[in-house]
Design an enzyme around this catalytic site. Structure first.
Site, short mmCIF file in Angstrom:
data_model
loop_
_atom_site.label_atom_id
_atom_site.label_comp_id
_atom_site.label_asym_id
_atom_site.label_seq_id
_atom_site.Cartn_x
_atom_site.Cartn_y
_atom_site.Cartn_z
N GLU A 150 -0.55 -0.87 6.97
CA GLU A 150 -1.40 -1.80 6.22
C GLU A 150 -1.10 -1.72 4.74
OE1 GLU A 150 -6.11 -2.90 5.50
OE2 GLU A 150 -5.57 -0.89 6.17
N ASP A 183 -3.40 -7.49 5.38
CA ASP A 183 -4.75 -7.62 4.83
C ASP A 183 -4.64 -8.70 3.75
OD1 ASP A 183 -6.99 -7.25 3.01
OD2 ASP A 183 -7.44 -5.46 4.15
N HIS A 209 -6.28 -8.65 8.70
CA HIS A 209 -7.64 -8.54 8.19
C HIS A 209 -7.94 -9.84 7.47
CE1 HIS A 209 -7.96 -3.85 8.17
NE2 HIS A 209 -8.17 -4.38 9.35
N GLU A 249 -13.48 -7.83 8.18
CA GLU A 249 -13.77 -6.49 7.65
C GLU A 249 -14.86 -6.63 6.59
OE1 GLU A 249 -11.39 -2.72 5.59
OE2 GLU A 249 -10.38 -4.64 5.85
#
Length: 276
Positions: A150, A183, A209, A249
């Site tokens: 990530e 993300d 995400h 998230e």
């Protein structure tokens, strides 16, 4: 296959973990992303029997575990500790997190490179990071578990923050068990388009995400609460045929009403997928 929507458990950290599963099932989520933090799913706690509870909840609510994101912020474990004993303890812990990801039925175990601290030589840190990832990837290959890397925002780290950083790491480690995720806050705060990830990593991007943010903060927001152009983002993801999970998230500003935020977040994402 169309994109699916998952709910990350970390936003419900003030409640028992079953509360997340209830909210996800009630609102139509397709899966659950497990945050490996106390009190919910810290890897040593899972190894002492907690994994069975996660599996039971997944079965009871009909929600697959799509990713396991272990405690990975440098406290108390890091992929770039300069101290050799701290580094060894971290590697032992991260191996356990992969065991636990497999134990709860998660295809992916998600790692991020936290901030290494100031006053260090960047090249030395990068070298240590790759050495550690090679050790962990060898273990992942042994147990048939997949790591996804990530990227973080520049407010959270310095080593893996851009698409070029991710591409570099994948090339250095070079394993079928070492992939990546996106993300959305990372490219936005770095000033690069999300297409950079798919153009450079292609099908190695396994998870997203799906969060909004502002350019001046790492705070993760429900789509529409920040500054991103989500109709454009969704249109692009459909154009390239992305069919993985979009995981919501929820950060701290939603912690007092996570069930309401999970409901609103799902509706926002569902409408974006249906309208674009």
């Amino acid at each position: 296959m169309s994109m699916k929507i998952a709910l990350f458990t970390a936003g419900f950290s003030n409640y028992p973990i079953e509360r997340v599963f209830k909210a996800a099932a009630k609102n139509g989520y397709d899966g659950i992303e497990i945050g490996g933090f106390r009190p919910h799913a810290y890897a040593p706690d899972l190894a002492k029997g907690g994994a069975a509870k996660i599996r039971q909840l997944s079965k009871e609510y009909g929600l697959p575990i799509v990713s396991y994101a272990p405690e990975n912020t440098g406290s108390p474990y890091s992929l770039v500790f300069e101290d050799s004993q701290m580094n060894k303890e971290s590697l032992d812990y991260f191996k356990m997190t992969m065991d636990m990801a497999k134990e709860i039925g998660s295809e992916y175990c998600m790692f991020a490179c936290n901030h290494p601290g100031y006053g260090r030589n960047r090249e030395d840190v990068k070298k240590l990071f790759i050495e550690n990832m090679q050790i962990l990837t060898e273990y992942a290959e042994k147990i048939e578990q997949t790591i996804i890397l990530e990227p973080v925002t520049p407010y959270e780290g310095t080593i893996i923050v851009t698409s070029d950083d991710v591409r570099w790491a994948l090339d250095q480690v070079h394993s079928s068990r070492f992939k990546c995720m996106l993300d959305l806050a990372a490219p936005f705060t770095c000033g690069e388009p999300i297409c950079s990830y798919f153009e450079k990593m292609g099908e190695d991007v396994k998870h997203i995400h799906f969060v909004d943010c502002e350019k001046t903060s790492e705070d993760h927001l429900i789509p529409g609460d920040g500054e991103m152009d989500f109709p454009r983002i969704v249109s692009y993801l459909k154009e390239i045929g992305y069919d993985g999970y979009l995981s919501l998230e929820l950060f701290s500003r939603y912690a007092n009403e996570p069930a309401f935020s999970a409901e609103r977040g799902y509706k926002v994402i569902r409408n974006l997928l249906d309208e674009n």
